[in-house]
Write an enzyme that holds these catalytic residues in place. Structure first.
Site, short mmCIF file in Angstrom:
data_model
loop_
_atom_site.label_atom_id
_atom_site.label_comp_id
_atom_site.label_asym_id
_atom_site.label_seq_id
_atom_site.Cartn_x
_atom_site.Cartn_y
_atom_site.Cartn_z
N ASP A 13 0.83 -1.21 0.00
CA ASP A 13 0.00 0.00 0.00
C ASP A 13 0.86 1.26 0.00
O ASP A 13 2.04 1.24 0.33
CB ASP A 13 -0.91 0.02 1.22
CG ASP A 13 -2.14 -0.87 1.07
OD1 ASP A 13 -2.30 -1.48 0.01
OD2 ASP A 13 -2.94 -0.94 2.03
N ASP A 14 0.22 2.37 -0.33
CA ASP A 14 0.81 3.72 -0.22
C ASP A 14 1.93 3.98 -1.22
O ASP A 14 2.80 4.83 -0.98
CB ASP A 14 1.32 4.00 1.20
CG ASP A 14 0.25 3.84 2.27
OD1 ASP A 14 -0.95 3.89 1.92
OD2 ASP A 14 0.60 3.65 3.44
N HIS A 134 -7.57 3.84 1.28
CA HIS A 134 -6.59 4.25 2.27
C HIS A 134 -7.28 4.34 3.63
O HIS A 134 -8.34 4.94 3.77
CB HIS A 134 -6.01 5.61 1.85
CG HIS A 134 -4.89 6.11 2.67
ND1 HIS A 134 -3.79 5.33 3.01
CD2 HIS A 134 -4.66 7.34 3.25
CE1 HIS A 134 -2.94 6.06 3.73
NE2 HIS A 134 -3.44 7.26 3.90
#
Length: 317
Positions: A13-14, A134
């Site tokens: 993620d991110d 998110h």
């Protein structure tokens, strides 16, 4: 590897958060520790991240963001219910509080989600085949309805349903973290009928809440797998129709599908990165590198081989 027992999507993620995160994710992918990434299109290094994904052939999806930094939609830069008094998204808990108070305009949620999908398409040249949220905003009440409609309209097949077996009995979570994860689980369970109604799919099982940051280790991941990959899965958590396409027309033992959510990287520089407000504490901590080191650990990769776990991307499910 012989016929796998599990097809595992390990999603970093991110992606795009900062140069140090991008480099850590690329290093992890090249070492075989992750098989998929999720992009923050409103992050400061998103364009660099998409160039890296193209260069290294990294499967990539969208990490929809309504809680950190600045919106993508130009029409929401001022006076939006999605923003606080400083002009930024409300934050992980602030967004939830605003939503519970009835202060979030769902039309604005839809505008921002569609803008993020469009920007992903502009950066990558195609739309994602998977999209998650998110800080798990995509499973929140009301938001999940809009989220599912956007996915359906855009032909995005897969999402994430963060319900992790073994969460309730995990011994190392702090009370505050446990309470938050329990609420995430409650929201995720309530989102399932919504995603089903729109024909959205997700892997059979999910892992990642109990193994974030300093809680990630090879023994902890093995524990998470032992809980999550049990064969007596609750059918209510399965994708539409109760089975993945890997389970049909075969006399062999069905292949289980799973997603492991991870956040590898190198610690962010204090003044570099983020989504408009600079990097947060988690980004600057050693927790990101702890995940990176663990995911590349030969003992974990050997465990995958031993248990016939095949890493793949969402497009391979």
């Amino acid at each position: 590897m012989p016929q796998p027992k599990v097809k595992l999507v390990v999603t970093g993620d991110d992606f795009g958060y900062c140069p140090k995160r991008n480099q850590g994710i690329v290093d992890c992918f090249q070492a075989g520790g992750i098989s998929n990434v999720s992009l923050l299109v409103n992050a400061s290094s998103a364009k660099e991240a998409t160039e890296l994904a193209k260069r290294h052939h990294i499967p990539i999806g969208l990490h929809a963001n309504l809680s950190e930094g600045l919106p993508v939609s130009q029409g929401l830069k001022r006076g939006s219910t999605l923003l606080n008094k400083d002009g930024f998204f409300h934050g992980k808990m602030g967004f939830r509080k605003a939503l519970q108070s009835g202060l979030v305009n769902m039309t604005e949620v839809e505008l921002e989600l569609r803008a993020q999908v469009r920007l992903f398409g502009e950066l990558m040249g195609y739309l994602p085949c998977h999209m998650d949220g998110h800080q798990h905003i995509h499973v929140l009440p009301e938001v999940c309805e809009v989220f599912a409609q956007v996915l359906s309209d855009c032909g995005i097949s897969y999402t994430r349903v963060p319900v992790e077996r073994g969460l309730h009995s995990c011994p190392w979570l702090s009370p505050v973290l446990r309470d938050f994860y329990m609420q995430v689980e409650k929201d995720a369970l309530q989102s399932i009928p919504v995603f089903r109604r729109h024909g959205i799919r997700w892997p059979d099982v999910y892992l990642g809440l109990t193994t974030m940051g300093h809680n990630m280790s090879v023994p902890n991941l093995r524990r998470a797998f032992s809980h999550a990959l049990e064969r007596d899965l609750n059918v209510s958590l399965s994708p539409p129709g109760g089975e993945s396409k890997n389970r049909t027309n075969t006399t062999e033992q069905p292949v289980l599908t799973a997603e492991l959510m991870v956040h590898p990287g190198y610690p962010s520089h204090p003044q570099e990165g983020g989504c408009g407000e600079g990097p947060d504490d988690f980004a600057q901590s050693a927790d990101r590198q702890q995940e990176l080191t663990t995911l590349k650990d030969p003992a974990l990769l050997a465990f995958y081989t031993q248990e016939r776990v095949q890493l793949c991307a969402f497009r391979d499910l």
